[in-house]
Design a protein around this motif. Structure first.
Motif, PDB file in Angstrom:
ATOM      1  N   LYS A  67     104.834  48.417  12.526  1.00 11.91           N
ATOM      2  CA  LYS A  67     104.714  48.807  11.119  1.00 11.91           C
ATOM      3  C   LYS A  67     104.866  47.598  10.201  1.00 11.91           C
ATOM      4  CE  LYS A  67     107.457  51.049   7.712  1.00 11.91           C
ATOM      5  NZ  LYS A  67     108.575  51.903   7.383  1.00 11.91           N
ATOM      6  N   MET A  68     105.799  46.719  10.509  1.00 14.35           N
ATOM      7  CA  MET A  68     105.995  45.526   9.679  1.00 14.35           C
ATOM      8  C   MET A  68     104.777  44.605   9.754  1.00 14.35           C
ATOM      9  SD  MET A  68     108.708  45.971   8.124  1.00 14.35           S
ATOM     10  CE  MET A  68     109.764  47.372   8.253  1.00 14.35           C
ATOM     11  N   MET A  69     104.196  44.477  10.945  1.00 16.12           N
ATOM     12  CA  MET A  69     102.997  43.655  11.103  1.00 16.12           C
ATOM     13  C   MET A  69     101.847  44.241  10.280  1.00 16.12           C
ATOM     14  SD  MET A  69     100.967  42.691  14.596  1.00 16.12           S
ATOM     15  CE  MET A  69     100.587  44.428  14.894  1.00 16.12           C
ATOM     16  N   TRP A  70     101.673  45.563  10.337  1.00 14.96           N
ATOM     17  CA  TRP A  70     100.617  46.193   9.556  1.00 14.96           C
ATOM     18  C   TRP A  70     100.866  46.032   8.067  1.00 14.96           C
ATOM     19  CZ3 TRP A  70     101.480  51.100  12.907  1.00 14.96           C
ATOM     20  CH2 TRP A  70     100.943  50.886  14.186  1.00 14.96           C
ATOM     21  N   HIS A  71     102.136  46.182   7.651  1.00 15.19           N
ATOM     22  CA  HIS A  71     102.479  45.973   6.239  1.00 15.19           C
ATOM     23  C   HIS A  71     102.080  44.557   5.821  1.00 15.19           C
ATOM     24  CE1 HIS A  71     104.917  46.362   2.510  1.00 15.19           C
ATOM     25  NE2 HIS A  71     104.953  45.045   2.656  1.00 15.19           N
ATOM     26  N   ASN A  72     102.433  43.578   6.633  1.00  8.71           N
ATOM     27  CA  ASN A  72     102.131  42.183   6.295  1.00  8.71           C
ATOM     28  C   ASN A  72     100.625  41.927   6.231  1.00  8.71           C
ATOM     29  OD1 ASN A  72     104.874  41.855   6.250  1.00  8.71           O
ATOM     30  ND2 ASN A  72     104.973  40.596   8.081  1.00  8.71           N
ATOM     31  N   ASN A  73      99.849  42.592   7.076  1.00  4.19           N
ATOM     32  CA  ASN A  73      98.392  42.447   7.036  1.00  4.19           C
ATOM     33  C   ASN A  73      97.806  43.043   5.766  1.00  4.19           C
ATOM     34  OD1 ASN A  73      98.292  41.205   9.544  1.00  4.19           O
ATOM     35  ND2 ASN A  73      97.838  43.088  10.646  1.00  4.19           N
ATOM     36  N   ASP A 150     105.247  44.166 -11.898  1.00  8.23           N
ATOM     37  CA  ASP A 150     105.975  43.100 -12.585  1.00  8.23           C
ATOM     38  C   ASP A 150     105.556  43.019 -14.048  1.00  8.23           C
ATOM     39  OD1 ASP A 150     103.570  41.639 -12.700  1.00  8.23           O
ATOM     40  OD2 ASP A 150     104.214  40.143 -11.237  1.00  8.23           O
ATOM     41  N   GLU A 151     106.130  42.043 -14.757  1.00  5.83           N
ATOM     42  CA  GLU A 151     105.878  41.904 -16.198  1.00  5.83           C
ATOM     43  C   GLU A 151     104.419  41.628 -16.527  1.00  5.83           C
ATOM     44  OE1 GLU A 151     108.746  38.760 -16.868  1.00  5.83           O
ATOM     45  OE2 GLU A 151     110.137  40.192 -17.780  1.00  5.83           O
ATOM     46  N   GLU A 152     103.679  41.051 -15.560  1.00  8.09           N
ATOM     47  CA  GLU A 152     102.261  40.750 -15.785  1.00  8.09           C
ATOM     48  C   GLU A 152     101.352  41.893 -15.376  1.00  8.09           C
ATOM     49  OE1 GLU A 152     101.668  37.120 -13.645  1.00  8.09           O
ATOM     50  OE2 GLU A 152     102.982  35.987 -14.980  1.00  8.09           O
ATOM     51  N   GLY A 153     101.935  42.989 -14.884  1.00 12.00           N
ATOM     52  CA  GLY A 153     101.148  44.141 -14.480  1.00 12.00           C
ATOM     53  C   GLY A 153     100.696  44.122 -13.034  1.00 12.00           C
ATOM     54  N   ASP A 154     101.133  43.109 -12.269  1.00 10.66           N
ATOM     55  CA  ASP A 154     100.766  43.048 -10.853  1.00 10.66           C
ATOM     56  C   ASP A 154     101.529  44.100 -10.062  1.00 10.66           C
ATOM     57  OD1 ASP A 154      99.020  40.861 -11.233  1.00 10.66           O
ATOM     58  OD2 ASP A 154     100.693  39.448 -11.079  1.00 10.66           O
ATOM     59  N   ILE A 155     100.861  44.695  -9.091  1.00 10.85           N
ATOM     60  CA  ILE A 155     101.424  45.771  -8.267  1.00 10.85           C
ATOM     61  C   ILE A 155     101.895  45.199  -6.935  1.00 10.85           C
ATOM     62  CG2 ILE A 155     100.919  47.953  -7.091  1.00 10.85           C
ATOM     63  CD1 ILE A 155     100.937  48.186 -10.156  1.00 10.85           C
ATOM     64  N   TYR A 156     103.065  45.665  -6.500  1.00  9.31           N
ATOM     65  CA  TYR A 156     103.660  45.212  -5.239  1.00  9.31           C
ATOM     66  C   TYR A 156     104.115  46.424  -4.427  1.00  9.31           C
ATOM     67  CZ  TYR A 156     103.817  40.700  -7.547  1.00  9.31           C
ATOM     68  OH  TYR A 156     103.477  39.554  -8.209  1.00  9.31           O
ATOM     69  N   ILE A 157     103.559  46.561  -3.242  1.00  9.93           N
ATOM     70  CA  ILE A 157     103.988  47.613  -2.314  1.00  9.93           C
ATOM     71  C   ILE A 157     105.177  47.043  -1.553  1.00  9.93           C
ATOM     72  CG2 ILE A 157     103.330  49.133  -0.409  1.00  9.93           C
ATOM     73  CD1 ILE A 157     101.543  49.504  -2.914  1.00  9.93           C
ATOM     74  N   VAL A 158     106.368  47.528  -1.836  1.00  7.43           N
ATOM     75  CA  VAL A 158     107.560  46.969  -1.199  1.00  7.43           C
ATOM     76  C   VAL A 158     108.031  47.788  -0.009  1.00  7.43           C
ATOM     77  CG1 VAL A 158     108.332  45.704  -3.247  1.00  7.43           C
ATOM     78  CG2 VAL A 158     109.110  48.065  -2.880  1.00  7.43           C
ATOM     79  N   ASP A 159     107.560  49.021   0.085  1.00 11.45           N
ATOM     80  CA  ASP A 159     107.927  49.862   1.218  1.00 11.45           C
ATOM     81  C   ASP A 159     106.855  50.919   1.380  1.00 11.45           C
ATOM     82  OD1 ASP A 159     109.396  50.852   3.363  1.00 11.45           O
ATOM     83  OD2 ASP A 159     110.733  52.033   2.104  1.00 11.45           O
ATOM     84  N   ALA A 160     106.388  51.102   2.595  1.00  6.66           N
ATOM     85  CA  ALA A 160     105.365  52.108   2.862  1.00  6.66           C
ATOM     86  C   ALA A 160     105.461  52.535   4.313  1.00  6.66           C
ATOM     87  CB  ALA A 160     103.972  51.520   2.602  1.00  6.66           C
ATOM     88  N   GLU A 161     105.042  53.743   4.558  1.00  9.55           N
ATOM     89  CA  GLU A 161     104.862  54.203   5.938  1.00  9.55           C
ATOM     90  C   GLU A 161     103.399  53.930   6.281  1.00  9.55           C
ATOM     91  OE1 GLU A 161     107.287  55.176   7.959  1.00  9.55           O
ATOM     92  OE2 GLU A 161     108.653  54.839   6.270  1.00  9.55           O
ATOM     93  N   ILE A 162     103.179  53.370   7.470  1.00 11.74           N
ATOM     94  CA  ILE A 162     101.832  52.945   7.846  1.00 11.74           C
ATOM     95  C   ILE A 162     101.540  53.363   9.288  1.00 11.74           C
ATOM     96  CG2 ILE A 162     100.261  50.971   8.121  1.00 11.74           C
ATOM     97  CD1 ILE A 162     102.121  49.453   6.138  1.00 11.74           C
ATOM     98  N   LYS A 163     100.328  53.853   9.478  1.00 12.95           N
ATOM     99  CA  LYS A 163      99.876  54.197  10.828  1.00 12.95           C
ATOM    100  C   LYS A 163      98.514  53.563  11.054  1.00 12.95           C
ATOM    101  CE  LYS A 163      98.170  58.324  11.579  1.00 12.95           C
ATOM    102  NZ  LYS A 163      97.994  59.758  11.794  1.00 12.95           N
ATOM    103  N   HIS A 164      98.382  52.882  12.170  1.00 14.43           N
ATOM    104  CA  HIS A 164      97.071  52.334  12.553  1.00 14.43           C
ATOM    105  C   HIS A 164      96.292  53.463  13.216  1.00 14.43           C
ATOM    106  CE1 HIS A 164      94.173  49.727  14.664  1.00 14.43           C
ATOM    107  NE2 HIS A 164      94.384  48.921  13.645  1.00 14.43           N
ATOM    108  N   LYS A 165      95.055  53.666  12.774  1.00 14.17           N
ATOM    109  CA  LYS A 165      94.248  54.775  13.322  1.00 14.17           C
ATOM    110  C   LYS A 165      93.753  54.462  14.713  1.00 14.17           C
ATOM    111  CE  LYS A 165      92.602  56.682   8.990  1.00 14.17           C
ATOM    112  NZ  LYS A 165      91.414  56.987   8.214  1.00 14.17           N
TER     113      LYS A 165
END
Length: 165
Positions: A67-73, A150-165
């Motif tokens: 899951k961490m590897m997929w998040h990083n990708n 963030d203050e500039e409007g950039d989006i950051y996914i800091v936690d997610a559940e992920i499944k590789h199909k």
């Protein structure tokens, strides 16, 4: 011995042999305790956040590393790196990951999350709020508590559940 117990013992042995074991009583030295979630206890130090994962959602160290590897990708700007293991010796092993802290951020709105996910090639699954998919992955739990802006409007996914199909 179950496969989970074997995995736990192997991880503990590996951690101790490679100086990657932090006794559970010393976890507080990682930083200031932050709000904890269902599967993680958080500690903040400078610009890093440490997440001690109890394996509640993944059920396995190996599945959590996938899951961490997929998040990083998918979300490389909030990539995790493995830091160490902790736990109760001979019983429970919990991985510790570190992630850059997104400073001066607020929770993103559902519309902002949907727009971001669409921009990176995901389609919203209508039946389930915060769930998206593309040809390779299904990602869910993308709710304001897990997605920051963030203050500039950039989006950051800091936690997610992920499944590789």
């Amino acid at each position: 011995m179950t496969s989970f117990e074997i995995e736990q013992r192997a991880a503990e042995l590996y951690a101790k042999e490679n100086s990657l074991w932090i006794p559970i009583s010393d976890v507080i030295t990682l930083g200031e305790p932050g709000p904890s979630g269902n599967e993680n206890d958080f500690y903040v130090s400078n610009n890093l956040i440490y997440k001690v994962n109890n394996l509640l959602n993944s059920g396995s160290i190996l599945r959590l590393f996938d899951k961490m590897m997929w998040h990083n990708n998918l979300f490389y700007d909030t990539a995790y790196s493995f830091y160490a293991f902790t736990g109760f010796e001979g019983r429970t092993v919990m991985p510790i990951f570190q992630q850059m802290l997104v400073g001066n951020a607020v929770p993103a709105t559902l519309i902002e999350i949907e727009t971001y996910m669409s921009a990176i090639g995901f389609v919203k699954i209508v039946a389930d709020e915060g769930r998206f998919a593309n040809a390779e992955y299904e990602v869910w739990d993308l709710l304001p508590r897990n997605v920051l802006k963030d203050e500039e409007g950039d989006i950051y996914i800091v936690d997610a559940e992920i499944k590789h199909k």
